[in-house]
Design a protein around this motif. Sequence first.
Motif, short mmCIF file in Angstrom:
data_model
loop_
_atom_site.label_atom_id
_atom_site.label_comp_id
_atom_site.label_asym_id
_atom_site.label_seq_id
_atom_site.Cartn_x
_atom_site.Cartn_y
_atom_site.Cartn_z
N GLY A 196 1.17 -1.25 0.30
CA GLY A 196 0.00 -0.46 0.33
C GLY A 196 1.01 0.97 0.21
O GLY A 196 0.15 2.81 -0.11
N ASP A 198 2.78 2.04 -2.32
CA ASP A 198 2.52 2.95 -3.79
C ASP A 198 0.73 4.00 -3.93
O ASP A 198 1.06 5.03 -3.82
CB ASP A 198 2.17 2.40 -5.18
CG ASP A 198 4.51 2.18 -5.02
OD1 ASP A 198 5.16 2.82 -4.71
OD2 ASP A 198 4.39 1.06 -5.95
N ASN A 199 -0.06 2.92 -3.26
CA ASN A 199 -1.13 3.60 -2.89
C ASN A 199 -1.38 5.41 -2.15
O ASN A 199 -1.82 6.39 -2.58
CB ASN A 199 -2.12 2.97 -2.38
CG ASN A 199 -2.87 2.34 -3.19
OD1 ASN A 199 -2.33 2.12 -4.74
ND2 ASN A 199 -3.12 1.13 -2.76
N GLU A 200 -0.45 5.09 -0.81
CA GLU A 200 -0.31 6.77 -0.11
C GLU A 200 0.67 7.52 -0.89
O GLU A 200 0.49 8.72 -0.41
CB GLU A 200 0.63 6.00 0.94
CG GLU A 200 -0.32 5.17 2.30
CD GLU A 200 -1.50 5.68 3.02
OE1 GLU A 200 -0.99 6.63 2.94
OE2 GLU A 200 -2.20 5.38 2.98
N ARG A 204 -4.04 7.33 -3.84
CA ARG A 204 -5.14 7.22 -4.70
C ARG A 204 -6.73 6.91 -3.69
O ARG A 204 -7.44 6.80 -4.38
CB ARG A 204 -4.72 5.44 -5.36
CG ARG A 204 -3.51 5.58 -5.88
CD ARG A 204 -3.35 4.19 -6.71
NE ARG A 204 -2.50 4.25 -7.46
CZ ARG A 204 -1.72 3.42 -7.85
NH1 ARG A 204 -1.26 2.91 -6.88
NH2 ARG A 204 -0.85 3.87 -8.91
N LYS A 205 -6.43 6.76 -2.84
CA LYS A 205 -7.61 6.23 -1.89
C LYS A 205 -8.10 7.48 -1.93
O LYS A 205 -9.68 7.49 -2.07
CB LYS A 205 -7.47 5.71 -0.37
CG LYS A 205 -8.12 5.39 -0.13
CD LYS A 205 -8.09 4.95 1.68
CE LYS A 205 -7.87 3.67 1.29
NZ LYS A 205 -7.37 3.59 3.15
#
Length: 209
Positions: A196, A198-200, A204-205
């Motif tokens: 996660g 890379d999402n952070e 992305r969220k």
Amino acid sequence: MKTIKKLLWQMMGHVSIDQAALHAKGPTVLHISDTPRSFYPELKRLLDILKPNVIIHTGDLADDLKLENRPSLLDSYEKAVIKLMRIVNQSAAETVVFTLGNHDNFKVVSKHAGRAEVYQDAVIKSFHGNEILCAHYHDAAFDAAASKMPDFALYGHDLSLKSLQSYKAKNLNGIEAMHLIDLSTGAVFVIKYPIGTDNERLNRKRLRL
């Protein structure tokens, strides 16, 4: 069973460390880059376990804030910098080096740096007979190394130039993974960031990308 435990461990935000890395002869360098704030607790755990002699961060200290695009987040950025500096300055590392990125603020980082060295541009450092080039951008790194090829070139920012280990130098992109470098042997141990990360980095969220 071991595979299930490992997966659960990773899902909890932890990283797995290769046994070879745990037994590196040393001295060692831990290279990280483009770190979101959610990664800070795990970084502290890693530093307590690995006890690297040198920590090198190649920029974007609170990468989830995207300070260059959202300067109004400066207060949140400063709070993040204080937390990160507390972690690295309380570690066993002899030397801590930051080369700042496009989402960093030199004045804020310098204010809270403590014993850490802070550079706005690429810099070549010598540790235990090894020349290590530190930069946020890979092109800046190689411009700085034009007159002399270092033993290691460390950078981050994006994935336009991935890690490459050649006979000339070991070029390591700190976005792909963390790197534990054994300066006595030249060995590089790859340590994946928590699931996660890379999402952070890309929010992305929040942005639903």
